[in-house]
Write an enzyme that holds these catalytic residues in place. Structure first.
Site, mmCIF file in Angstrom:
data_model
loop_
_atom_site.group_PDB
_atom_site.id
_atom_site.type_symbol
_atom_site.label_atom_id
_atom_site.label_comp_id
_atom_site.label_asym_id
_atom_site.label_seq_id
_atom_site.Cartn_x
_atom_site.Cartn_y
_atom_site.Cartn_z
ATOM 1 C CD GLU A 139 75.333 65.828 -22.166
ATOM 2 O OE1 GLU A 139 75.933 65.980 -21.641
ATOM 3 O OE2 GLU A 139 74.897 65.757 -23.314
ATOM 4 C CD GLU A 148 80.789 64.991 -26.785
ATOM 5 O OE1 GLU A 148 79.693 64.459 -27.371
ATOM 6 O OE2 GLU A 148 81.497 66.036 -26.033
ATOM 7 C CG HIS A 190 80.024 64.192 -20.833
ATOM 8 N ND1 HIS A 190 80.946 63.666 -21.583
ATOM 9 C CD2 HIS A 190 79.209 64.428 -22.155
ATOM 10 C CE1 HIS A 190 81.426 63.612 -23.195
ATOM 11 N NE2 HIS A 190 80.097 64.731 -22.908
#
Length: 272
Positions: free
Chosen positions: A137, A197, A140
């Site tokens: 996360e 991703e 990202h």
């Protein structure tokens, strides 16, 4: 015709002037909304989210979320500083919170605001599993994927507007709108999201390894994720995420590289 040419010219100019650099790949990325605007909005939304949800504080699990988050943030700064990106994180405001919610999810907003849902903890199982989740996360946010998705969405809308301006025949316009909607989503937006991703998986491995966690635990995490989903995921080409099998193979292929990168920072043992 002059009006139509102006639309094309403005679109090209916007693309040329609105780019950032992904520090992990060196590639230019879309940045139609600068972080100077994006971060304050994200911080405000994060604060609002915390007021509307039950934040778990001062428990073993909450402390673990903060501890891992801090390690991942330090790992990110060490890597960025060592690779010529000193000051890259100066506008980030790291915050790590565990929220009481059975949803299997976690996220990091642009600028470093992180939420872990309690529902994902049983699948994480331990520190290494949670480090894989949080490393992904945080990756990202570091790679500005939120900024890129927002920019791509704006371009998708611009393309639709441009088509509606250029095409005057109603029947042709109707066909264009149908084809453009499906084509841009399946052919552009979904692959774009899947590439993010996969990139976050790889970057996350480096971050968790530099933070002292065994990168292969990320593959084990996705095996548990796959078992939890029960095989109910849509076909990969219709999904925003790569198939679990694809993710596991990619993680296994990059685990050794992540350990080697961590050793450059003096990390020689990895917690599993």
């Amino acid at each position: 015709m002059k009006y139509k040419n102006s639309i094309v010219t403005m679109g090209v100019l916007a693309l040329f002037l609105s780019c950032a650099t992904n520090p992990f790949t060196g590639n230019k990325t879309l940045a139609l909304v600068p972080n100077s605007q994006l971060f304050p909005t994200a911080f405000a939304q994060y604060d609002e989210f915390l007021t509307e949800n039950k934040v778990i504080r001062n428990t073993k699990e909450a402390d673990m979320v903060k501890r891992i988050g801090q390690k991942i943030a330090v790992a990110a700064e060490r890597w960025l500083d060592a690779n010529g990106y000193q000051g890259y994180l100066k506008d980030y405001q790291w915050e790590y919170n565990l929220v009481d919610d059975k949803t299997v999810n976690a996220w990091c907003m642009p600028g470093g605001k992180i939420v872990v849902y309690s529902g994902i903890l049983p699948i994480a199982q331990d520190e290494a599993g949670l480090a894989a989740i949080m490393g992904h996360e945080v990756a990202h946010a570091l790679a500005n994927h939120g900024q890129q998705r927002m920019s791509a969405g704006m371009l998708q809308q611009l393309g639709a507007v441009a088509g509606n301006v250029v095409i005057s025949d109603p029947e042709t316009l109707n066909l264009f709108n149908q084809a453009y909607g499906v084509g841009s989503q399946v052919g552009v937006m979904l692959p774009f999201s899947r590439s993010h991703e996969s990139q976050a998986d790889e970057i996350g491995l480096y971050l968790m390894a530099i933070a002292g966690y065994e990168p292969m635990e990320a593959a084990n995490l996705w095996r548990r994720m796959s078992a939890q989903s029960g095989g109910g995921a849509p076909p990969e080409f219709l999904s925003t995420h790569p198939a679990n099998e694809t993710r596991i193979k990619n993680i296994e292929a990059h685990a050794d590289k992540a350990r080697a990168e961590a050793r450059k920072f003096g990390v020689t043992s990895f917690k599993s």
